[in-house]
Design a protein around this motif. Structure first.
Motif, PDB file in Angstrom:
ATOM      1  N   ASN A  44       1.407  -2.505  -0.568  1.00  0.00           N
ATOM      2  CA  ASN A  44       1.176  -2.458   0.873  1.00  0.00           C
ATOM      3  C   ASN A  44       0.707  -1.051   1.246  1.00  0.00           C
ATOM      4  OD1 ASN A  44       1.096  -3.228   3.530  1.00  0.00           O
ATOM      5  ND2 ASN A  44       3.285  -3.049   3.878  1.00  0.00           N
ATOM      6  N   ILE A  45      -0.498  -0.937   1.764  1.00  0.00           N
ATOM      7  CA  ILE A  45      -1.084   0.355   2.113  1.00  0.00           C
ATOM      8  C   ILE A  45      -1.224   0.388   3.628  1.00  0.00           C
ATOM      9  CG2 ILE A  45      -3.047   1.900   1.754  1.00  0.00           C
ATOM     10  CD1 ILE A  45      -3.615   0.143  -0.824  1.00  0.00           C
ATOM     11  N   PHE A  46      -0.355   1.158   4.274  1.00  0.00           N
ATOM     12  CA  PHE A  46      -0.272   1.060   5.729  1.00  0.00           C
ATOM     13  C   PHE A  46      -0.221   2.444   6.363  1.00  0.00           C
ATOM     14  CE2 PHE A  46       3.886   1.140   3.851  1.00  0.00           C
ATOM     15  CZ  PHE A  46       4.687   1.873   4.705  1.00  0.00           C
ATOM     16  N   PRO A  47      -0.617   2.555   7.630  1.00  0.00           N
ATOM     17  CA  PRO A  47      -0.621   3.851   8.316  1.00  0.00           C
ATOM     18  C   PRO A  47       0.762   4.193   8.841  1.00  0.00           C
ATOM     19  CG  PRO A  47      -1.451   2.185   9.791  1.00  0.00           C
ATOM     20  CD  PRO A  47      -1.189   1.485   8.474  1.00  0.00           C
ATOM     21  N   SER A  48       0.931   5.448   9.243  1.00  0.00           N
ATOM     22  CA  SER A  48       2.234   5.891   9.728  1.00  0.00           C
ATOM     23  C   SER A  48       2.445   5.631  11.212  1.00  0.00           C
ATOM     24  CB  SER A  48       2.434   7.387   9.437  1.00  0.00           C
ATOM     25  OG  SER A  48       1.390   8.148  10.020  1.00  0.00           O
ATOM     26  N   ASN A  49       1.382   5.209  11.912  1.00  0.00           N
ATOM     27  CA  ASN A  49       1.585   4.861  13.317  1.00  0.00           C
ATOM     28  C   ASN A  49       2.134   3.442  13.415  1.00  0.00           C
ATOM     29  OD1 ASN A  49      -0.790   3.388  12.716  1.00  0.00           O
ATOM     30  ND2 ASN A  49      -1.324   3.362  14.871  1.00  0.00           N
ATOM     31  N   ILE A  50       2.616   3.051  14.567  1.00  0.00           N
ATOM     32  CA  ILE A  50       3.278   1.757  14.694  1.00  0.00           C
ATOM     33  C   ILE A  50       2.270   0.617  14.724  1.00  0.00           C
ATOM     34  CG2 ILE A  50       4.750   0.351  16.203  1.00  0.00           C
ATOM     35  CD1 ILE A  50       6.126   2.931  17.071  1.00  0.00           C
ATOM     36  N   GLN A  51       1.164   0.764  15.411  1.00  0.00           N
ATOM     37  CA  GLN A  51       0.277  -0.373  15.615  1.00  0.00           C
ATOM     38  C   GLN A  51      -1.161   0.083  15.843  1.00  0.00           C
ATOM     39  OE1 GLN A  51       1.885  -3.129  18.370  1.00  0.00           O
ATOM     40  NE2 GLN A  51       0.106  -4.460  18.451  1.00  0.00           N
ATOM     41  N   GLY A  52      -2.114  -0.732  15.380  1.00  0.00           N
ATOM     42  CA  GLY A  52      -3.503  -0.545  15.746  1.00  0.00           C
ATOM     43  C   GLY A  52      -4.421  -0.029  14.661  1.00  0.00           C
TER      44      GLY A  52
END
Length: 618
Positions: A44-52
Motif C-alpha cells: 500500500n503506497i499512500f500519502p501522509s495527508n488524510i484525503q485527496g
C-alpha cells in the motif's frame, strides 16, 4: 503486439485517490489470491495527508514465492484522473490498462504496445445504485468484479470473502456482491479473451498466514510478558501499540476481576515515553515502546542513560523516510546509525533486523530476554513496508515450556547469602554483565543509587579517570558477549570459489533473493548473507574477507550498514560496493539486478568459464 501471458506470475497496480474507500476493495482482491493458495504480496503506497492525494496499491503474484517488489507493472487499474497519464505510461509493453471509460481518454494516450480496457465504472455504478455514499465504495468493488473475469479468477472466492466480511450485517453484503456481478458481467460481454494473465488455484501455500509486521511485534510483546508500554503516536509505529492493546485485551485480563494486567500509557511526547519504559524496566517490569525516526532523535539522551546505567529497554523502530519529518508514509532503512550509536559519547546499542512477520514475532519476544540478560537497550529495526503491509508468513509458534530469561537478578535469598560485598557494576563472571537487584527485593541489602553520571563498581559517584575507563572497557566486554547471543546471520554459499558476495537485511531480503536467483540462471553464483543483528559476529566479517567484492543492498542514501561494517570490522571500503534505493518505495529486484550489472564489479559467465578452464589446465 505481443501480450504479456502468464499464470500466477504478474504485478498489478491499483491507482486510486486517498480516502475513496479503495483500500477495502484492493485488499479483497489480494486476500482472494491468497485464499486460492497462490503466493501474493500487497504494498500500500499512500500519502501522509488524510484525503485527496494519489494512492497506489501494488500486488505481486508469484507462483515461485518471490514476494519482494519485482519492478514494472503488467496490469493497471487506473481510477485517479490526477495520475492517469503517468499510470498509463508505467504499464510494461504487452501489458493491460484498465480505466473508467465514463469519460474518454485524452488524445495523448496513443500507445499501441498495450491493451486498453475501458470500463464505464461511474456509469455502471450510478445506474445500479442510488445511494451517493455507497456509489464511490461500490465503484471500487465493480473493478474487482472486472478483474475476476479478465484474470479468470474464481468468482466464488470473492463472494464468500464478502459474505464473511459482512457476516454480522448480511444486508451490506448484497450490494457488494451485486457490484461484483456488474463488473464481471460487463467484462465478460465486452472483453472476452482480452487478457492473457490469469490466476489459478495453487497448492504453494499450506499453513501460511497473512499478517503485518506491526501486529506480529505487538503479539510478540504479549507473549514475552510485557506489562508496561509508554508511547507517543507516530506513523508508522502506532499500530504496534494498538496490536499490543488488542492482544492484551484477549490474553491479559484477570478472569476474576476483568482487570487488565498491562499498563498502556500514552505519554505527552517521545521523551516521556522512553522515560516511562526505563522507569518501569528499572522496577522489574517488562516494558517497551515503539516509535519512528523522529522519535529516536528525541529518545537518544535517555537511551544513553539506559546504556550507561545498564537498564533493560526494548524499543521498536518502524523506520520511515527522513530526515526531519520526511515522508511519513514511505519506507526506508535509514535509522541504523542513529540507533546503533544513539546518544552522545561512546554508546553502542544492540539492533535486530527482522525480515517478515514471523521474525517480528520471534525477535519481538526474544528482545525482552536479551534486554534483561544484557541489561541494555535492544532496538528492533522494522520499517513501514514490513510494519504496515500484509506479508505471507509461516505461522507464529510458541513453546509453552519456555521460561523468560530475567538475567542476573539477585533475589532476597541471594542477597542474604552473599559472602562478599556486592557491587552493582562489579563484573564477577568476566562476561561484562553485572548482577542487579530490583527495588524492594530485600529490606536492607541490594540498594544502590542509579545515576547517569560516572560511577564506580559499587554505583558510587566518581570522576576518577581510571574508574570511568574501567567501566567503559567492561561495557565493551559485554558487547563481545552480546555477539554470542544475538541472531546469527543467514549465509548461503552457492560456489565457495566465487569471489562476489551480496549482503542485505530486513525488508531488502525478498528482492535480494529474487535477484540472486536471476544471476544464478545467468551462470553467476553470487554468495549471500542476510545480517540479522548488530553487533556483527565473526561470521559476518569472515564472509566479507572471503570475497573480493561484496555488494550491500540498503534502502537509504548513505549506505549506513556499509558504514557500520567498515567501522566495526576494519573493512577496506573499496571492497564494499553499495546498492542504494532511496525513493521511499520498497526496493525492487529489477533495481538490484540492474545496479549490480551496471557496477562493473561482477564477472561475466564467459570470464568465469575461462577462469575454471585455466584452473583445470594448471
Amino acid at each position: 503486439m505481443n501480450k504479456i501471458e502468464r499464470i500466477n506470475d504478474f504485478v498489478i497496480r491499483f491507482c486510486n485517490v486517498n480516502g475513496s474507500g479503495s483500500a477495502s476493495a484492493n485488499n479483497l482482491f489480494a486476500k482472494a489470491i491468497f485464499r486460492l493458495g497462490v503466493p501474493v504480496s500487497p504494498k500500500n503506497i499512500f500519502p501522509s495527508n488524510i484525503q485527496g492525494l494519489p494512492t497506489w496499491y501494488e500486488v505481486r503474484i508469484n507462483e515461485d514465492g518471490f514476494l519482494g517488489r519485482r519492478g514494472g507493472i503488467d496490469i493497471t487499474v487506473a481510477v485517479n484522473s490526477q495520475t492517469l497519464y503517468g499510470d498509463y505510461m508505467d504499464v510494461r509493453p504487452g501489458g493491460y490498462f484498465i480505466y473508467d471509460s465514463t469519460k474518454p481518454l485524452p488524445e495523448k494516450f496513443q500507445r499501441d504496445d498495450i491493451s486498453v480496457i475501458g470500463i464505464p465504472l461511474t456509469t455502471l455504478c450510478n445506474e445500479a445504485f442510488s445511494n451517493p455514499k455507497l456509489r464511490q465504495l461500490l465503484k471500487n468493488i465493480i473493478y474487482v468484479g472486472v478483474l475476476s473475469s479478465l484474470l479468470d479468477l474464481d468468482f466464488s472466492v470473492l463472494t464468500e470473502a464478502i459474505k464473511k466480511q459482512f457476516k454480522k450485517k448480511p444486508k451490506l453484503a448484497e450490494p457488494n456482491i451485486l457490484a461484483l456481478e456488474i463488473g464481471f458481467s460487463y467484462a465478460e460481454e465486452h472483453y472476452p479473451d482480452t487478457c492473457r494473465l490469469s490466476v489459478r488455484k495453487s497448492d504453494k501455500l499450506t499453513d501460511e498466514i497473512m499478517m503485518d509486521g506491526n501486529s506480529a511485534l505487538g503479539l510478540g510483546a504479549v507473549y514475552a510478558g510485557a506489562t508496561v508500554t509508554g508511547w507517543y503516536p507516530i506513523t508508522p509505529s502506532t499500530s504496534v501499540i494498538e496490536a499490543f492493546e488488542k492482544y492484551s485485551n484477549l490474553y491479559r485480563i484477570e478472569e476474576e476481576t476483568g482487570r487488565k494486567k498491562v499498563a498502556i500509557i500514552q505519554a505527552e511526547d517521545e521523551l516521556a515515553a522512553i522515560g516511562i519504559v526505563i522507569g518501569a524496566s528499572w522496577n522489574g517490569a517488562r516494558s517497551f515502546t515503539a516509535t519512528s525516526g523522529p522519535g529516536i532523535s528525541l529518545m537518544a539522551e535517555l537511551l544513553g542513560l539506559a546504556y550507561f546505567a545498564e537498564i533493560p529497554v526494548v524499543l521498536i523502530d518502524v523506520q520511515r523516510t527522513g530526515p526531519s519529518t520526511g515522508m511519513p508514509t514511505r519506507t526506508q532503512q535509514s535509522d541504523l546509525l542513529s540507533c546503533g550509536y544513539a546518544s552522545h559519547g561512546d554508546t553502542k546499542n544492540i539492533l535486530l533486523f527482522p525480515c517478515d512477520p514471523k521474525e517480528c514475532f520471534e525477535m519481538g519476544a526474544d528482545a525482552f530476554d536479551l534486554a534483561e540478560r544484557l541489561q541494555t537497550p535492544i532496538i528492533i529495526m522494522s520499517d513501514l513496508d514490513l510494519g504496515m503491509n500484509d506479508h505471507i508468513s509461516a505461522p507464529m509458534r510458541w513453546n509453552n515450556k519456555r521460561k523468560y530469561d530475567r538475567g542476573k537478578v539477585l533475589s532476597a535469598d541471594d542477597l542474604e547469602n552473599l559472602k562478599e560485598t556486592w557491587g552493582r557494576y562489579l563484573d564477577v563472571d568476566g562476561d561484562g554483565i553485572c548482577y542487579r537487584t530490583l527495588p524492594g527485593s530485600h529490606p536492607t541489602r541490594g540498594a544502590y543509587f542509579t545515576r547517569g553520571t560516572s560511577h564506580n563498581q559499587y554505583a558510587a559517584y566518581t570522576e576518577e579517570s581510571s574508574e570511568y575507563e574501567a567501566n567503559m572497557k567492561r561495557l565493551l566486554v559485554k558487547w563481545q558477549t552480546a555477539q554470542t547471543l544475538v541472531p546469527e546471520p543467514r549465509i548461503k554459499i552457492k560456489d565457495p570459489e566465487y569471489n562476489t558476495g551480496l549482503i542485505f537485511y530486513g525488508t531488502s531480503t525478498h528482492a535480494a533473493y529474487e535477484s540472486i536467483s536471476r544471476f544464478s540462471r545467468e551462470g553467476l553464483p553470487i554468495n549471500s548473507m542476510r545480517v540479522r543483528a548488530f553487533p556483527f559476529q565473526d561470521e559476518v566479517i569472515d564472509f566479507i574477507n572471503n570475497h573480493k567484492t561484496v555488494f550491500i543492498i540498503e534502502q537509504n542514501r548513505d549506505g549506513q550498514l556499509r558504514t557500520m561494517l567498515i567501522n566495526e570490522g576494519n573493512i577496506d571500503p573499496a571492497k564494499l560496493q553499495p546498492i542504494l534505493n532511496i525513493d521511499g518505495l520498497p526496493v525492487a529486484a529489477d533495481f538490484i539486478t540492474r545496479a549490480i550489472h551496471a557496477s562493473g564489479f561482477i564477472p561475466t559467465p564467459e570470464s568465469l568459464q575461462e577462469q575454471h578452464t585455466t584452473g583445470e589446465k594448471q
